[in-house]
Design a protein around this motif. Structure first.
Motif, mmCIF file in Angstrom:
data_model
loop_
_atom_site.group_PDB
_atom_site.id
_atom_site.type_symbol
_atom_site.label_atom_id
_atom_site.label_comp_id
_atom_site.label_asym_id
_atom_site.label_seq_id
_atom_site.Cartn_x
_atom_site.Cartn_y
_atom_site.Cartn_z
ATOM 1 N N SER A 284 0.850 -1.199 0.000
ATOM 2 C CA SER A 284 0.000 0.000 0.000
ATOM 3 C C SER A 284 0.878 1.240 0.000
ATOM 4 C CB SER A 284 -0.915 0.006 1.223
ATOM 5 O OG SER A 284 -1.796 -1.096 1.204
ATOM 6 N N GLU A 285 0.564 2.159 -0.893
ATOM 7 C CA GLU A 285 1.412 3.335 -1.082
ATOM 8 C C GLU A 285 1.018 4.461 -0.137
ATOM 9 O OE1 GLU A 285 2.751 6.518 -4.563
ATOM 10 O OE2 GLU A 285 0.952 5.271 -4.799
ATOM 11 N N ASN A 286 2.014 5.026 0.520
ATOM 12 C CA ASN A 286 1.844 6.267 1.260
ATOM 13 C C ASN A 286 2.164 7.412 0.304
ATOM 14 O OD1 ASN A 286 2.025 8.539 2.895
ATOM 15 N ND2 ASN A 286 2.893 7.409 4.624
ATOM 16 N N PRO A 287 1.135 8.100 -0.243
ATOM 17 C CA PRO A 287 1.398 9.097 -1.289
ATOM 18 C C PRO A 287 2.150 10.324 -0.774
ATOM 19 C CG PRO A 287 -0.898 9.187 -0.611
ATOM 20 C CD PRO A 287 -0.298 7.989 0.070
ATOM 21 N N GLU A 288 2.133 10.530 0.537
ATOM 22 C CA GLU A 288 2.848 11.678 1.084
ATOM 23 C C GLU A 288 4.350 11.549 0.879
ATOM 24 O OE1 GLU A 288 3.263 14.155 5.312
ATOM 25 O OE2 GLU A 288 2.052 12.313 5.197
ATOM 26 N N PHE A 289 4.862 10.313 0.962
ATOM 27 C CA PHE A 289 6.302 10.084 0.865
ATOM 28 C C PHE A 289 6.690 9.292 -0.375
ATOM 29 C CE2 PHE A 289 5.274 10.346 5.446
ATOM 30 C CZ PHE A 289 5.965 11.516 5.753
ATOM 31 N N GLY A 290 5.694 8.848 -1.176
ATOM 32 C CA GLY A 290 5.995 8.120 -2.395
ATOM 33 C C GLY A 290 6.618 6.765 -2.155
ATOM 34 N N ARG A 291 6.216 6.101 -1.099
ATOM 35 C CA ARG A 291 6.744 4.771 -0.757
ATOM 36 C C ARG A 291 5.646 3.985 -0.048
ATOM 37 N NH1 ARG A 291 6.759 5.304 4.536
ATOM 38 N NH2 ARG A 291 7.623 7.159 5.576
ATOM 39 N N GLU A 292 5.958 2.728 0.303
ATOM 40 C CA GLU A 292 5.010 1.923 1.054
ATOM 41 C C GLU A 292 4.870 2.459 2.479
ATOM 42 O OE1 GLU A 292 5.501 -2.285 0.919
ATOM 43 O OE2 GLU A 292 6.364 -2.263 -1.100
ATOM 44 N N TYR A 293 3.748 2.143 3.093
ATOM 45 C CA TYR A 293 3.566 2.489 4.500
ATOM 46 C C TYR A 293 4.529 1.680 5.365
ATOM 47 C CZ TYR A 293 -0.639 5.323 3.912
ATOM 48 O OH TYR A 293 -1.514 6.325 3.578
ATOM 49 N N VAL A 294 5.025 2.339 6.411
ATOM 50 C CA VAL A 294 5.899 1.677 7.373
ATOM 51 C C VAL A 294 5.378 1.990 8.774
ATOM 52 C CG1 VAL A 294 7.922 1.798 5.873
ATOM 53 C CG2 VAL A 294 7.470 3.647 7.497
ATOM 54 N N GLU A 295 5.848 1.237 9.737
ATOM 55 C CA GLU A 295 5.476 1.462 11.121
ATOM 56 C C GLU A 295 5.804 2.896 11.525
ATOM 57 O OE1 GLU A 295 6.204 -0.610 15.531
ATOM 58 O OE2 GLU A 295 7.566 -1.022 13.845
ATOM 59 N N GLY A 296 4.890 3.554 12.210
ATOM 60 C CA GLY A 296 5.091 4.930 12.634
ATOM 61 C C GLY A 296 4.443 5.956 11.719
ATOM 62 N N ASP A 297 4.084 5.562 10.491
ATOM 63 C CA ASP A 297 3.302 6.461 9.630
ATOM 64 C C ASP A 297 1.898 6.642 10.214
ATOM 65 O OD1 ASP A 297 5.391 6.709 7.890
ATOM 66 O OD2 ASP A 297 4.541 5.423 6.326
ATOM 67 N N SER A 298 1.140 7.537 9.628
ATOM 68 C CA SER A 298 -0.234 7.752 10.073
ATOM 69 C C SER A 298 -1.186 7.675 8.901
ATOM 70 C CB SER A 298 -0.362 9.127 10.755
ATOM 71 O OG SER A 298 0.380 9.180 11.945
#
Length: 558
Positions: A284-298
């Motif tokens: 799943s993409e975190n569009p804010e950072f242009g990468r996959e979600y990682v622990e600690g994201d929101s």
């Protein structure tokens, strides 16, 4: 209704005498248009998973909203019916839209065994004919990307709370959209007015249903509310916009106690809510950072309550956690009310939006009146870590020579799309047309256009409909639909043309679905009535005439 008389005689117009356009003396004719109504809405109703399944007889239809009183079935009654797979609505005279005051209403489709489907409608002064599709989800025949689960918990009649906690694990079979919900014993259940729901004696308990949609699937996207796929209206603070949503997971959560819908909660350690655990699928993409979600994201949440048009962005954010045993990522938001829910990027991120659009036009080779009716699919795709991800939309209606006036899809999105495709469904046979792509700029939207051009110059034909023995020329009412098939074949009738207020004055046009010097059977349809005319030879340049009896003209008040 009077317009049925007119329509039945219109159906036979191809069987009467014909003449060349130059032989018609327009200067000596009186043109009368019987304006029973101007605005028509046409909605095809089909099974989302298998469109060949007929569900029309089982569908209950209601029209609600601000301007529902102005909306009638095509026969002028409030008895809304699906006829031959299509619902036709008209707007009563005296209740039509005015500049700056469009009509707003919702059409609700319900049938046993199907998910309730709602389509919001907006009719402006120039929207004489609107076409849409209600795709109803058969809950007993779900695709792999959609899951449903029903659970029940006993109610303690002395407290109106659960006798024991109810834990529900469910999701789509493809495992990309999953949720665990825990309903504790200290939460009370509220109705739409915020009142506590009191269980009846011998109560059936708390009934819970969760529908899970995997947004990466075309079928699941078509099951989204409002009939618009991932293109949804979103309200965030004081701003409301139409956006192409990020592909995540969507859940429709409903509950009732003895048939009374639960809308909210009160009390309990969860401060008036129920806890959930929603996995964040790998990739799943975190569009804010242009990468996959990682622990600690929101991540954030958004919800759509029944009867609302716009999704409401929740003002909370939830930290992504990692399961110490499995290593899977998840969030554990509290659900405070019941509605559609989905997760998205964190609440306070402000993305930069890009504008895209898709549409089509028919290249009429200079006749000026050519058009083609049918449905188009559009697919917006991008590549993410080697995988293609696509969003699908359907566009339905009549496509003339100017794309700006044709049905189209406009979106705003955070994503740069590397591929935008527009292609016809079965209603427009690619074997008969040259299909090419063009680009355009439409008020800041980068458009991808499908140019539909006939491989063979189509015949141009027309009609003249006269009243009685006089030389009075009349027009058919809006909503009359014409179908065709070749004479002597077992082919299914195919849609040819729909008369609308916008084209009622067009009595001579090119028809790209017809071939010159070929015999056809024609069918006219309005509401629940059909009339066939068989074995009519189509000749280029011909105008087909019909003269209605005086008795019919009298019925029409002409």
């Amino acid at each position: 209704m009077k317009h049925k008389y007119l329509y039945l005689f219109l159906a036979a117009m191809f069987a009467f005498s014909c003449t060349k356009p130059d032989d018609i003396l327009d200067d000596f004719q009186v043109h009368i248009s019987p304006t029973f109504y101007k605005y028509v809405v046409e909605i095809d109703v089909e099974d989302l998973t298998d469109p060949s399944i007929a569900i029309a007889k089982n569908v209950n239809i209601s029209v609600v909203g601000d301007n529902a009183a102005a909306v009638f079935n095509i026969d002028g009654t409030k008895n809304y019916k699906v006829n031959y797979g299509t619902l036709q609505l008209m707007i009563a005279k005296g209740n039509e839209p005015t500049p700056g005051n469009p009509l707003r209403f919702r059409v609700i489709f319900e049938a046993d065994g199907y998910q309730k489907t709602e389509l919001p409608m907006l009719i402006g002064t120039e929207d004489y004919f609107l076409a849409d599709v209600a795709q109803m989800l058969n809950l007993s025949n779900l695709p792999n990307s959609i899951g449903t689960k029903t659970s029940n918990g006993g109610i303690d009649p002395t407290t109106n709370t659960l006798s024991q906690p109810l834990i529900i694990n469910t999701g789509s079979p493809d495992s990309t959209s999953r949720i665990q919900m825990t309903i504790p014993t200290d939460v009370k259940f509220l109705d739409e007015n915020g009142n506590e729901i009191t269980a009846k004696r011998n109560s059936t308990g708390l009934n819970v249903n969760i529908l899970s949609l995997s947004d990466t699937s075309q079928s699941a996207q078509q099951a989204m509310p409002n009939g618009t796929g991932l293109v949804q209206i979103v309200k965030e603070g004081n701003n409301t916009d139409t956006l192409l949503l990020q592909q995540t997971g969507t859940f429709n959560i409903t509950m009732d106690i003895d048939g009374v819908p639960v809308r909210g909660f009160s009390g309990g350690k969860t401060s008036g809510g129920v806890t959930t655990r929603i996995p964040i699928p790998a990739g799943s993409e975190n569009p804010e950072f242009g990468r996959e979600y990682v622990e600690g994201d929101s991540v954030g949440l958004m919800s759509l309550s029944e009867g609302d048009l716009a999704w409401d962005v929740d003002n909370r954010s939830f930290v992504v956690q990692k399961d110490p045993t499995t290593g899977d990522l998840f969030v554990d938001p509290t659900i405070t009310h019941l509605s559609w829910w989905r997760w998205r990027w964190r609440r306070w991120w402000r993305p930069v939006y890009r504008r895209y659009g898709a549409g089509a036009y028919y290249a009429d080779n200079g006749t000026g009146n050519g058009s083609i009716n049918g449905a188009l699919w559009t697919r917006f795709s991008y590549r993410y870590f080697g995988w293609w991800r696509s969003s699908w939309f359907r566009i339905r209606g009549s496509f003339g020579p100017n794309y700006a006036f044709n049905p189209k899809r406009l979106i705003r999105t955070t994503r740069t799309y590397s591929s935008i495709q527009v292609f016809p469904s079965s209603s427009i046979n690619p074997a008969n047309f040259n299909l090419t792509y063009e680009t355009a700029n439409y008020f800041g939207y980068s458009m991808r256009l499908l140019k539909i051009e006939p491989k063979v110059t189509p015949p141009s034909i027309g009609y003249r409909l006269y009243c009685g023995s006089s030389n009075t020329l009349v027009s058919p009412p809006a909503g009359v639909k014409m179908y065709f098939k070749k004479t002597g074949t077992t082919d299914q009738y195919e849609h040819l043309y729909t008369f609308t207020q916008a084209n009622v004055g067009v009595i001579f046009a090119a028809f790209p679905k017809l071939e010159n010097n070929v015999n056809y059977d024609f069918r006219a349809q309005l509401g629940d009535t059909q009339k066939d005319t068989s074995n009519v030879k189509v000749l280029d340049g011909t105008i087909y005439e019909i003269t209605m009896p005086n008795s019919t003209c009298n019925e029409l008040g002409l």
